[in-house]
Design an enzyme around this catalytic site. Structure first.
Site, mmCIF file in Angstrom:
data_model
loop_
_atom_site.group_PDB
_atom_site.id
_atom_site.type_symbol
_atom_site.label_atom_id
_atom_site.label_comp_id
_atom_site.label_asym_id
_atom_site.label_seq_id
_atom_site.Cartn_x
_atom_site.Cartn_y
_atom_site.Cartn_z
ATOM 1 N N ASN A 125 -4.803 0.253 -7.516
ATOM 2 C CA ASN A 125 -4.982 -1.055 -6.889
ATOM 3 C C ASN A 125 -5.724 -1.988 -7.840
ATOM 4 O O ASN A 125 -6.623 -1.577 -8.582
ATOM 5 C CB ASN A 125 -5.680 -0.956 -5.528
ATOM 6 C CG ASN A 125 -6.954 -0.161 -5.510
ATOM 7 O OD1 ASN A 125 -7.144 0.743 -6.305
ATOM 8 N ND2 ASN A 125 -7.848 -0.494 -4.604
ATOM 9 N N GLU A 185 -7.551 -5.654 -7.620
ATOM 10 C CA GLU A 185 -7.991 -6.716 -6.715
ATOM 11 C C GLU A 185 -8.196 -8.025 -7.477
ATOM 12 O O GLU A 185 -8.057 -8.090 -8.695
ATOM 13 C CB GLU A 185 -9.275 -6.262 -6.008
ATOM 14 C CG GLU A 185 -9.011 -4.982 -5.212
ATOM 15 C CD GLU A 185 -10.178 -4.512 -4.378
ATOM 16 O OE1 GLU A 185 -11.326 -4.951 -4.611
ATOM 17 O OE2 GLU A 185 -9.922 -3.694 -3.463
ATOM 18 N N CYS A 197 -1.661 -3.379 -4.172
ATOM 19 C CA CYS A 197 -1.969 -1.982 -3.850
ATOM 20 C C CYS A 197 -1.441 -1.052 -4.949
ATOM 21 O O CYS A 197 -0.506 -1.391 -5.686
ATOM 22 C CB CYS A 197 -1.319 -1.577 -2.537
ATOM 23 S SG CYS A 197 -2.002 -2.352 -1.077
ATOM 24 N N GLU A 201 0.354 1.621 -4.665
ATOM 25 C CA GLU A 201 1.747 2.034 -4.481
ATOM 26 C C GLU A 201 2.700 0.994 -5.078
ATOM 27 O O GLU A 201 3.670 1.318 -5.763
ATOM 28 C CB GLU A 201 2.083 2.192 -2.993
ATOM 29 C CG GLU A 201 1.285 3.272 -2.284
ATOM 30 C CD GLU A 201 -0.018 2.743 -1.698
ATOM 31 O OE1 GLU A 201 -0.675 1.902 -2.347
ATOM 32 O OE2 GLU A 201 -0.372 3.177 -0.599
ATOM 33 N N CYS A 208 -0.252 1.011 3.285
ATOM 34 C CA CYS A 208 -0.274 -0.169 4.161
ATOM 35 C C CYS A 208 1.163 -0.588 4.500
ATOM 36 O O CYS A 208 2.137 -0.128 3.888
ATOM 37 C CB CYS A 208 -1.039 -1.308 3.482
ATOM 38 S SG CYS A 208 -0.084 -2.193 2.244
ATOM 39 N N CYS A 266 3.291 -2.007 1.590
ATOM 40 C CA CYS A 266 3.769 -0.984 0.659
ATOM 41 C C CYS A 266 4.898 -0.168 1.283
ATOM 42 O O CYS A 266 5.837 0.228 0.589
ATOM 43 C CB CYS A 266 2.619 -0.083 0.226
ATOM 44 S SG CYS A 266 1.486 -0.937 -0.886
HETATM 45 N N1 THU Z 1 -4.982 -0.214 -0.900
HETATM 46 C C1 THU Z 1 -4.030 0.395 -1.666
HETATM 47 O O1 THU Z 1 -4.045 0.301 -2.897
HETATM 48 N N2 THU Z 1 -3.069 1.091 -1.040
HETATM 49 C C2 THU Z 1 -3.000 1.271 0.309
HETATM 50 O O2 THU Z 1 -2.053 1.864 0.786
HETATM 51 C C3 THU Z 1 -4.074 0.792 1.166
HETATM 52 C C4 THU Z 1 -4.992 -0.193 0.536
HETATM 53 C C5 THU Z 1 -6.039 -0.954 -1.578
HETATM 54 C C6 THU Z 1 -5.932 -2.443 -1.454
HETATM 55 C C7 THU Z 1 -7.372 -2.849 -1.653
HETATM 56 O O3 THU Z 1 -7.632 -2.984 -3.044
HETATM 57 C C8 THU Z 1 -8.163 -1.682 -1.120
HETATM 58 O O4 THU Z 1 -7.275 -0.601 -1.038
HETATM 59 C C9 THU Z 1 -8.772 -1.920 0.230
HETATM 60 O O5 THU Z 1 -7.847 -2.405 1.125
#
Ligand code: THU
Length: 209
Positions: free
Chosen positions: A117, A119, A128, A130, A164, A167
């Site tokens: 991930n 940000e 994310c 994925e 999520c 994704c």
């Molecule tokens: N996140 C992911 O990378 N994948 C997921 O399936 C759930 C959430 C990340 C996004 C963000 O940087 C952090 O987790 C918190 O939401």
């Protein structure tokens, strides 16, 4: 005439947002009892934004990864996916959530693409793990349309993390029958097929692709 109703609180208002401009003086620092916080702390050290990858705390590196927990894959492939996702989590850029995620996508050709991930100060631009992995697979595939067989999601948490909704939809684009496995530092492993995670999905076929 319809009586006006009270619209209530604005559903788009996220409410008070904690500011994280640096280390919290009240923060006791890395907490070995909480591997997720340890790993995240390593990723947000302001003086060293690209620290050397720390070992994932909580798991003995000599301990074999629970690849046997993915019976749908041969053990060697399962182990490679797990290792790729764990390593990717170490590179997560997550100073706001402090929630590192690593992902590894397995294509029908047997290639593995990892992602973490990433940000952004403009929170909504976060990508994310994925989707980062899938977009790498697309960029590396001559046809531009890889076929996803499996996606492994790793979080250094006590329980597995499900992908999520966004994704799930992106996995659907390239892997309508993809196996999605979530692993963590605890013993639980979550295994789902994409149709289980996203039933009755909209997809390329709806646009005759
Ligand atoms: N996140 C992911 O990378 N994948 C997921 O399936 C759930 C959430 C990340 C996004 C963000 O940087 C952090 O987790 C918190 O939401």
């Amino acid at each position: 005439m319809i009586a006006p109703t009270d619209p209530g609180p604005d559903p788009t208002d996220p409410g008070p947002v904690p500011t994280r401009t640096g280390p919290d003086p009240a923060d006791p620092g890395p907490d070995s009892a909480n591997p997720q916080r340890d790993l995240a702390a390593a990723r947000i050290a302001p003086a060293d934004p690209q620290p050397n990858a720390p070992a994932v705390p909580g798991r003995d590196p000599a301990e074999p990864l629970p690849a046997a927990a993915i019976p749908e894959l041969d053990p060697a492939t399962g182990a490679r996916l797990l290792e790729a996702a764990r390593r990717a989590a170490l590179r997560a850029y997550c100073p706001y959530s402090r929630f590192p995620v690593g992902a590894a996508a397995l294509t029908a050709e047997g290639e593995i693409f990892d992602g973490c991930n990433v940000e952004n100060a403009s929170y909504g631009l976060t990508i994310c793990a994925e989707r980062a992995a899938i977009f790498r697979a697309v960029a590396a595939t001559a046809s531009g349309r890889p076929r996803l067989r499996a996606m492994l999601v790793y979080t250094p948490t006590p329980t597995p993390t499900a992908p999520c909704g966004a994704c799930r939809q992106v996995i659907r684009e390239f892997g309508p029958d993809c196996l999605v496995v979530s692993c963590c530092e605890g013993p639980a492993v979550m295994r789902r097929s994409l149709p289980q995670l996203l039933p009755d999905a909209f997809g390329p076929e709806d646009l005759e692709l």
